[in-house]
Design a protein around this motif. Structure first.
Motif, mmCIF file in Angstrom:
data_model
loop_
_atom_site.group_PDB
_atom_site.id
_atom_site.type_symbol
_atom_site.label_atom_id
_atom_site.label_comp_id
_atom_site.label_asym_id
_atom_site.label_seq_id
_atom_site.Cartn_x
_atom_site.Cartn_y
_atom_site.Cartn_z
ATOM 1 N N SER A 1 0.811 -1.207 0.000
ATOM 2 C CA SER A 1 0.000 0.000 0.000
ATOM 3 C C SER A 1 0.849 1.264 0.000
ATOM 4 O O SER A 1 0.349 2.346 -0.214
ATOM 5 N N LEU A 2 2.129 1.147 0.203
ATOM 6 C CA LEU A 2 2.982 2.322 0.226
ATOM 7 C C LEU A 2 3.544 2.576 -1.163
ATOM 8 O O LEU A 2 3.946 1.657 -1.853
ATOM 9 N N THR A 3 3.571 3.835 -1.542
ATOM 10 C CA THR A 3 4.156 4.206 -2.817
ATOM 11 C C THR A 3 5.576 4.672 -2.585
ATOM 12 O O THR A 3 5.878 5.276 -1.559
ATOM 13 N N ARG A 4 6.438 4.384 -3.562
ATOM 14 C CA ARG A 4 7.817 4.822 -3.433
ATOM 15 C C ARG A 4 7.993 6.197 -4.032
ATOM 16 O O ARG A 4 7.501 6.494 -5.122
ATOM 17 N N LEU B 1 9.135 15.485 10.224
ATOM 18 C CA LEU B 1 7.997 15.968 9.447
ATOM 19 C C LEU B 1 7.065 14.817 9.065
ATOM 20 O O LEU B 1 5.842 14.951 9.125
ATOM 21 N N LEU B 2 7.628 13.668 8.693
ATOM 22 C CA LEU B 2 6.766 12.534 8.348
ATOM 23 C C LEU B 2 5.919 12.142 9.548
ATOM 24 O O LEU B 2 4.730 11.870 9.421
ATOM 25 N N SER B 3 6.542 12.138 10.724
ATOM 26 C CA SER B 3 5.773 11.741 11.908
ATOM 27 C C SER B 3 4.726 12.804 12.236
ATOM 28 O O SER B 3 3.633 12.498 12.707
ATOM 29 N N GLY C 1 1.592 12.059 10.152
ATOM 30 C CA GLY C 1 0.983 10.741 10.244
ATOM 31 C C GLY C 1 1.667 9.690 9.417
ATOM 32 O O GLY C 1 1.169 8.588 9.262
ATOM 33 N N GLY C 2 2.827 10.014 8.875
ATOM 34 C CA GLY C 2 3.564 9.000 8.140
ATOM 35 C C GLY C 2 4.622 8.429 9.047
ATOM 36 O O GLY C 2 4.757 8.795 10.203
ATOM 37 N N GLN C 3 5.399 7.548 8.494
ATOM 38 C CA GLN C 3 6.462 6.963 9.277
ATOM 39 C C GLN C 3 7.606 6.797 8.322
ATOM 40 O O GLN C 3 7.393 6.549 7.140
ATOM 41 N N PHE C 4 8.822 6.926 8.823
ATOM 42 C CA PHE C 4 9.936 6.835 7.912
ATOM 43 C C PHE C 4 10.197 5.391 7.546
ATOM 44 O O PHE C 4 10.650 4.609 8.379
ATOM 45 N N THR C 5 9.864 4.990 6.310
ATOM 46 C CA THR C 5 10.185 3.624 5.892
ATOM 47 C C THR C 5 10.970 3.700 4.597
ATOM 48 O O THR C 5 10.608 4.395 3.658
ATOM 49 N N SER C 6 12.058 2.958 4.599
ATOM 50 C CA SER C 6 12.878 3.011 3.413
ATOM 51 C C SER C 6 13.682 1.738 3.275
ATOM 52 O O SER C 6 14.032 1.110 4.262
ATOM 53 N N ILE D 1 0.384 13.117 2.212
ATOM 54 C CA ILE D 1 1.462 13.214 3.207
ATOM 55 C C ILE D 1 2.734 13.736 2.537
ATOM 56 O O ILE D 1 3.451 14.578 3.085
ATOM 57 N N ALA D 2 2.989 13.253 1.316
ATOM 58 C CA ALA D 2 4.172 13.719 0.586
ATOM 59 C C ALA D 2 4.085 15.231 0.350
ATOM 60 O O ALA D 2 5.062 15.963 0.515
ATOM 61 N N ARG D 3 2.929 15.721 -0.030
ATOM 62 C CA ARG D 3 2.765 17.154 -0.284
ATOM 63 C C ARG D 3 2.914 17.970 1.005
ATOM 64 O O ARG D 3 3.511 19.041 1.017
ATOM 65 N N ASN D 4 2.362 17.449 2.093
ATOM 66 C CA ASN D 4 2.494 18.151 3.376
ATOM 67 C C ASN D 4 3.945 18.231 3.810
ATOM 68 O O ASN D 4 4.394 19.247 4.342
ATOM 69 N N LEU D 5 4.668 17.145 3.555
ATOM 70 C CA LEU D 5 6.093 17.124 3.863
ATOM 71 C C LEU D 5 6.807 18.254 3.120
ATOM 72 O O LEU D 5 7.600 19.000 3.689
ATOM 73 N N MET D 6 6.493 18.411 1.839
ATOM 74 C CA MET D 6 7.171 19.413 1.024
ATOM 75 C C MET D 6 6.769 20.833 1.398
ATOM 76 O O MET D 6 7.505 21.770 1.125
#
Lengths: 460, 125
Positions: free
Chosen positions: A6-9, A29-31, A34-39, A59-64
């Motif tokens: 379900s996660l997009t890269r 910022l990810l936290s 509501g995201g979590q750092f996964t890599s 979430i990606a847009r909010n991060l930016m």
């Protein structure tokens, strides 16, 4: 490591500045969103290319909208160590994920960025044309396309050793850019009210991000100076409080810090700084106060405490004292009528700061502060600690050959019980930091040694 | 100095402890400063307010229309939030004093900025 489907890269293109500060900024910022750092990437180190998995484009847009460490983010469609590998990777990317951005009604453009190498126009066009196999059905629009796609070629980090072929090639859909333009628009060079140690704009935004500052938070700076750190938090929608022991700085009086300027003008104070950026509504109050003797009533009010305490080099470390303790000849501030210049040992100051943060931060709130360090004697054990605060990150910025400062971020994870409970636990660790109490002497010791060396060599 | 700030301040004169709150407010110059209304922020502040101290300070400044306490469902009560917004954030004491109720020590407010500095003898360590 297999990642959940379900996660997009995404591919983050990072700025090559403040290298150690970048990962904690992105994680914080990810936290926050509501995201979590996964890599799956092992090391981030010096590379500007980071691949992360993020649950949603929102979430990606909010991060930016917050990061000053990242330049851009792309939805990663393919990657490879060679063009062939890239094309194979693109052919494996699910077509149904591509189609919404490629259909005949839309317009698009493909850009190519190369890092550490310059390509000719001809070479660039060749690479873009090679992607013809992708199911693009829309029309090319170079001026105002709806969708922008990018090829990014990584030729390494060494400008003296540029490989013929790239180490990595990526292809993705551009989502958004970061906030690096804030660094210029909030530059200290253009700010009305500055002090001798006003924080560089980029770092002040990084600090607010490490602090997970969000809209409607209350952020406090106990060593506020000219308010630079408050500006970054206010920009992100937090309401701000500041205190400082220096009456003149808080009131915006006295000698100016700018070259060619003698005295501060009427528009130079913390409130005016916020007004300059349209952020006056976030100004709560500033007070003249001794950080070691705070005036806040018992309770938890602050969502974040973000501060740059004095290191005793360009601003002195002080606290209030009695008449007997102040030696003759030390300036007294006539307006405040209180003698201000008992030396404040750095270790005591950090002890007080951590205790204060543990008591007044909300649960989950963050303390972000700079710790000056004499590098030859530095060990991780000397980072001040507190049972209620968890260490989140520790990022070094070199100041000179033998000194640096570390941006420490801590999060309150336990309720504060009572003041006395902690004093015996903490006095032990002060011994570890005590070598750095004479930070000022050690900071200047390198300079005197160098002069002595130069004098000696000129005499020979 | 805003009334929200006054509500959070206490005297740190030695030996005074919790009896140092609230500081007695005396104002010689007050200004009403319009601040953009943000209901979410005001709602967040309501649980932090010590109401008796707020009402006492508001009374000293002869403010009218000050709610006596949080209403049921105040988070969505715009009228209540607007009144609280005005009291907490728009009333600015420019000149005056804050007095420790226990020791009588005065902390001056000038140009809207309170000065909380004390000599070592007077303060808690």
């Amino acid at each position: 490591m297999a990642l959940p489907c379900s996660l997009t890269r995404y591919l983050l293109l990072m700025a090559q500045e403040h290298l150690e500060f970048r990962l904690p900024e992105i994680k914080s910022l990810l936290s926050l969103f509501g995201g979590q750092f996964t890599s799956s990437q092992e090391a981030y180190g010096k590379s500007p290319f980071w691949i992360l998995s993020i649950p949603s484009e929102d979430i990606a847009r909010n991060l930016m909208k917050r990061t000053v460490c990242a330049k851009s983010i792309f939805e990663l469609w393919g990657q490879g160590k060679s063009p062939e590998e890239l094309y194979r990777s693109l052919k494996n990317y699910p077509v149904e994920k591509m189609v919404p951005y490629l259909h005949s009604d839309s317009t698009y453009k493909i850009k190519i960025h190369t890092f550490n190498k310059t390509l000719t126009q001809e070479e660039k066009v060749k690479r873009i044309d090679a992607l013809e196999f992708l199911p693009f059905e829309g029309k090319v629009n170079l001026k105002k396309p709806q969708h922008v796609f990018s090829i990014l070629e990584d030729y390494g980090l060494d400008p003296n050793c540029i490989p013929e072929h790239p180490h990595n090639i990526y292809f993705g859909r551009w989502i958004a850019d970061g906030q690096r333009e804030l660094i210029e628009s909030y530059s200290v060079k253009k700010r009305h009210f500055i002090g001798n140690t006003s924080m560089d704009a980029g770092l002040s935004f990084i600090m607010a991000n490490h602090g997970k500052v969000k809209e409607n938070d209350i952020v406090f700076d106990p060593f506020v100076g000219t308010g630079g750190l408050l500006i970054a938090s206010a920009h992100f929608g937090a309401y701000v409080y500041g205190t400082d022991i220096d009456y003149n700085t808080v009131h915006g009086l006295g000698k100016a810090s700018r070259k060619n300027q003698r005295w501060r003008g009427p528009d130079e104070n913390i409130r005016a700084n916020l007004r300059q950026y349209g952020l006056e509504k976030y100004y709560l109050d500033v007070l003249v106060s001794d950080a070691s003797k705070p005036s806040w009533r018992k309770g938890t009010y602050f969502d974040a405490i973000i501060t740059d305490p004095p290191y005793g080099v360009r601003e002195s470390t002080r606290r209030t004292g009695s008449q007997k303790e102040i030696p003759k000849g030390i300036e007294k501030c006539p307006e405040s009528h209180v003698p201000v210049s008992l030396s404040y040992h750095l270790s005591d100051m950090f002890f007080d700061l951590l205790n204060f943060a543990a008591e007044t931060l909300v649960l989950g709130g963050r303390l972000v502060y700079w710790l000056p360090v004499y590098t030859p004697e530095y060990t991780e054990e000397m980072i001040p600690w507190h049972p209620c605060l968890q260490l989140i990150s520790n990022c070094e910025q070199k100041l000179s050959s033998h000194t640096s400062r570390r941006l420490i971020t801590m999060e309150k994870m336990k309720k504060f019980e009572n003041r006395d409970q902690y004093s015996h636990l903490l006095s032990d660790q002060i011994l570890l930091y005590q070598g750095h109490n004479s930070f000022r002497e050690k900071y200047f010791s390198g300079v005197t040694k160098r002069f002595a060396k130069e004098e000696k060599s000129s005499q020979e | 100095m805003k009334l929200l700030t006054h509500n959070l301040l206490t005297s740190h004169v030695r030996g005074v402890g919790p009896r140092g709150f609230p500081l007695r407010l005396q104002a010689t110059e007050v200004r009403i400063n319009p601040v953009e209304f943000n209901p979410d922020f005001v709602a967040r502040m309501i649980p932090k307010v010590e109401w008796a101290a707020l009402l006492e300070a508001a009374d000293t400044l002869h403010l009218t229309e000050v709610p006596k306490g949080p209403t049921e469902g105040y988070e969505r009560d715009e009228q209540f939030l607007r009144k609280m917004h005005h009291v907490l954030l728009e009333v600015d004491v420019l000149e005056g004093t804050l007095q420790c109720p226990e020791s009588g020590r005065l902390f001056p407010i000038s140009r809207g900025i309170p000065n909380m500095l004390l000599n070592d003898e007077d303060s808690e360590t």
